[in-house]
Design an enzyme around this catalytic site. Structure first.
Site, mmCIF file in Angstrom:
data_model
loop_
_atom_site.group_PDB
_atom_site.id
_atom_site.type_symbol
_atom_site.label_atom_id
_atom_site.label_comp_id
_atom_site.label_asym_id
_atom_site.label_seq_id
_atom_site.Cartn_x
_atom_site.Cartn_y
_atom_site.Cartn_z
ATOM 1 N N LEU A 121 -11.890 55.338 6.547
ATOM 2 C CA LEU A 121 -10.598 55.035 7.168
ATOM 3 C C LEU A 121 -9.511 54.982 6.100
ATOM 4 O O LEU A 121 -8.823 53.970 5.920
ATOM 5 C CB LEU A 121 -10.666 53.719 7.941
ATOM 6 C CG LEU A 121 -9.572 53.506 8.993
ATOM 7 C CD1 LEU A 121 -9.746 54.491 10.139
ATOM 8 C CD2 LEU A 121 -9.579 52.074 9.510
ATOM 9 N N GLY A 122 -9.360 56.103 5.384
ATOM 10 C CA GLY A 122 -8.257 56.247 4.447
ATOM 11 C C GLY A 122 -7.054 56.816 5.169
ATOM 12 O O GLY A 122 -6.892 56.654 6.379
ATOM 13 N N ILE A 172 -6.261 59.919 5.922
ATOM 14 C CA ILE A 172 -6.621 60.882 6.963
ATOM 15 C C ILE A 172 -7.252 60.161 8.145
ATOM 16 O O ILE A 172 -6.885 60.394 9.307
ATOM 17 C CB ILE A 172 -7.578 61.947 6.402
ATOM 18 C CG1 ILE A 172 -6.856 62.821 5.375
ATOM 19 C CG2 ILE A 172 -8.149 62.817 7.528
ATOM 20 C CD1 ILE A 172 -7.769 63.761 4.618
ATOM 21 N N ARG A 182 -16.128 51.799 2.889
ATOM 22 C CA ARG A 182 -16.714 50.992 1.826
ATOM 23 C C ARG A 182 -16.574 49.501 2.110
ATOM 24 O O ARG A 182 -17.403 48.695 1.704
ATOM 25 C CB ARG A 182 -16.061 51.333 0.480
ATOM 26 C CG ARG A 182 -16.474 52.701 -0.060
ATOM 27 C CD ARG A 182 -15.940 52.908 -1.471
ATOM 28 N NE ARG A 182 -16.478 54.114 -2.074
ATOM 29 C CZ ARG A 182 -15.922 55.305 -1.999
ATOM 30 N NH1 ARG A 182 -14.779 55.452 -1.328
ATOM 31 N NH2 ARG A 182 -16.469 56.360 -2.565
ATOM 32 N N ARG A 238 -15.221 67.056 2.939
ATOM 33 C CA ARG A 238 -15.822 68.060 2.076
ATOM 34 C C ARG A 238 -17.185 68.404 2.657
ATOM 35 O O ARG A 238 -17.869 67.558 3.251
ATOM 36 C CB ARG A 238 -15.998 67.533 0.651
ATOM 37 C CG ARG A 238 -14.724 67.454 -0.151
ATOM 38 C CD ARG A 238 -14.236 68.831 -0.601
ATOM 39 N NE ARG A 238 -13.204 68.732 -1.635
ATOM 40 C CZ ARG A 238 -11.912 68.743 -1.398
ATOM 41 N NH1 ARG A 238 -11.471 68.830 -0.152
ATOM 42 N NH2 ARG A 238 -11.039 68.659 -2.388
ATOM 43 N N ASP A 270 -14.342 72.276 9.353
ATOM 44 C CA ASP A 270 -13.354 72.964 8.532
ATOM 45 C C ASP A 270 -13.870 73.166 7.117
ATOM 46 O O ASP A 270 -13.274 73.918 6.343
ATOM 47 C CB ASP A 270 -12.048 72.148 8.497
ATOM 48 C CG ASP A 270 -10.930 72.862 7.753
ATOM 49 O OD1 ASP A 270 -10.736 74.070 8.009
ATOM 50 O OD2 ASP A 270 -10.250 72.224 6.926
ATOM 51 N N GLU A 300 -19.298 76.494 0.283
ATOM 52 C CA GLU A 300 -18.141 77.373 0.532
ATOM 53 C C GLU A 300 -18.022 78.455 -0.543
ATOM 54 O O GLU A 300 -18.285 78.182 -1.707
ATOM 55 C CB GLU A 300 -16.857 76.535 0.555
ATOM 56 C CG GLU A 300 -16.794 75.582 1.715
ATOM 57 C CD GLU A 300 -15.486 74.787 1.748
ATOM 58 O OE1 GLU A 300 -14.586 75.065 0.917
ATOM 59 O OE2 GLU A 300 -15.361 73.888 2.597
ATOM 60 N N HIS A 321 -11.476 75.998 5.994
ATOM 61 C CA HIS A 321 -10.932 74.982 5.087
ATOM 62 C C HIS A 321 -9.404 75.058 5.049
ATOM 63 O O HIS A 321 -8.792 75.222 3.994
ATOM 64 C CB HIS A 321 -11.509 75.138 3.684
ATOM 65 C CG HIS A 321 -11.445 73.876 2.878
ATOM 66 N ND1 HIS A 321 -12.332 73.585 1.869
ATOM 67 C CD2 HIS A 321 -10.590 72.812 2.926
ATOM 68 C CE1 HIS A 321 -12.030 72.413 1.338
ATOM 69 N NE2 HIS A 321 -10.977 71.914 1.967
#
Length: 319
Positions: free
Chosen positions: A157-158, A160, A180, A237, A261, A266, A284
């Site tokens: 929950l940062g 983004i 965290r 990621r 995404d 990749e 991405h």
């Protein structure tokens, strides 16, 4: 004398011109950072003070060691998982990122992938292209459950994750999260583990920062907990998800679908993902909006100006 900047990623033309007007800019000849440094004459490599690149660019310590005067690495975007932070710390190299510059754009795409996978938009298009739609009197696609009332779990929950939560609330979705640590200032319930969150959720959105602690955080156990009606959305990621376990879960119906995404290796994407229903795929592009690029570049420029004037950076990465 103007500081020398190695530009190791593509940027907008106005930003490029702005850098060239104020600094000595060297452009990397290839996206492979190791090869780009190897192609530089030793005297030129010895002049480089600043590197500007995407945070996913692989910069191992052995390569950074060939830049003896390097003092600042500016990452475009919030990630910095490609940088050897131990090496940077040992040498006193400052690493910065753009922590919230692309958050809204990535959150927008997360919701787009969520809608596309749950509503099976790729299959709907194939249905149209095949000429199968004959109006209400003809064959109809099977209805699916919508978004209203679904439980959306956010891993990380940062910036983004918070933007995803706000958007999900507008769709009348219930939001919970794991991170965290709990954030008492937010109104969403906190879950002690990703498995607990996945057990509760109907949709799991991954917005974790990529590092050793989050490698394959979404594994077979999490996917099993998410269950046969569950959907996985990954806009962080690719390394945060065990891709083999995900493909297996999708092929066997262990989960209902996914919106991706990012990918573990990749730009390689497992071919099976293109053949499955309720799977939405993009290359991405979460942060690839004009607004996000402008904010990222402004953040990079502010960090460069602080560094060259002997001031602390605005958005340092903890080392």
């Amino acid at each position: 004398m103007q500081p020398t900047i190695l530009l190791a990623s593509r940027v907008s033309e106005p930003f490029h011109e702005h850098l060239k007007a104020r600094f000595r800019v060297i452009e990397a000849e290839t996206a492979d950072f190791d090869a780009a440094i190897a192609a530089l004459p030793p005297e030129l490599a010895g002049d480089i003070r600043i590197v500007v690149a995407f945070g996913s660019t692989r910069m191992p310590g052995a390569v950074l060691a060939r830049l003896p005067r390097l003092g600042l690495i500016c990452c475009l975007g919030s990630g910095y998982d490609g940088i050897d932070l131990d090496h940077a710390r040992e040498r006193g190299i400052v690493v910065t990122n753009s922590p919230a510059a692309n958050a809204r754009s990535v959150a927008d795409l997360a919701m787009g992938l969520l809608i596309s996978s749950i509503r099976n938009l790729s299959s709907a298009r194939a249905y149209l292209e095949a000429g199968r739609w004959q109006g209400n009197a003809g064959e109809r696609m099977q209805p699916v459950c919508g978004l209203t009332g679904r439980k959306l779990g956010i891993c990380g929950l940062g910036a983004i994750g918070l933007n995803v939560a706000r958007r999900a609330a507008v769709f009348d979705m219930e939001v919970g999260y794991h991170g965290r640590k709990a954030r008492p200032e937010v109104p969403y319930p906190y879950f002690d583990s990703i498995v607990q969150l996945a057990t509760w959720a109907d949709v799991l959105v991954v917005s974790l920062r990529a590092d050793a602690s989050t490698y394959h955080a979404i594994d077979a156990a999490v996917l099993q907990a998410l269950g046969p009606q569950g959907f996985l959305i990954n806009v962080s990621r690719g390394t945060t998800v065990d891709e083999k376990a995900l493909v297996h879960a999708l092929k066997t119906g262990q989960i209902a679908g996914a919106g991706l995404d990012v990918y573990e290796h990749e730009p390689s994407i497992p071919s099976e993902l293109f053949e499955l229903p309720h799977v939405a795929l993009t290359p991405h592009i979460g942060g690839s909006t004009l607004e996000a690029a402008q904010e990222q570049e402004a953040c990079v420029l502010a960090n460069i100006e602080a560094f060259t004037s002997g001031q602390p950076p605005h958005t340092p990465v903890p080392l």
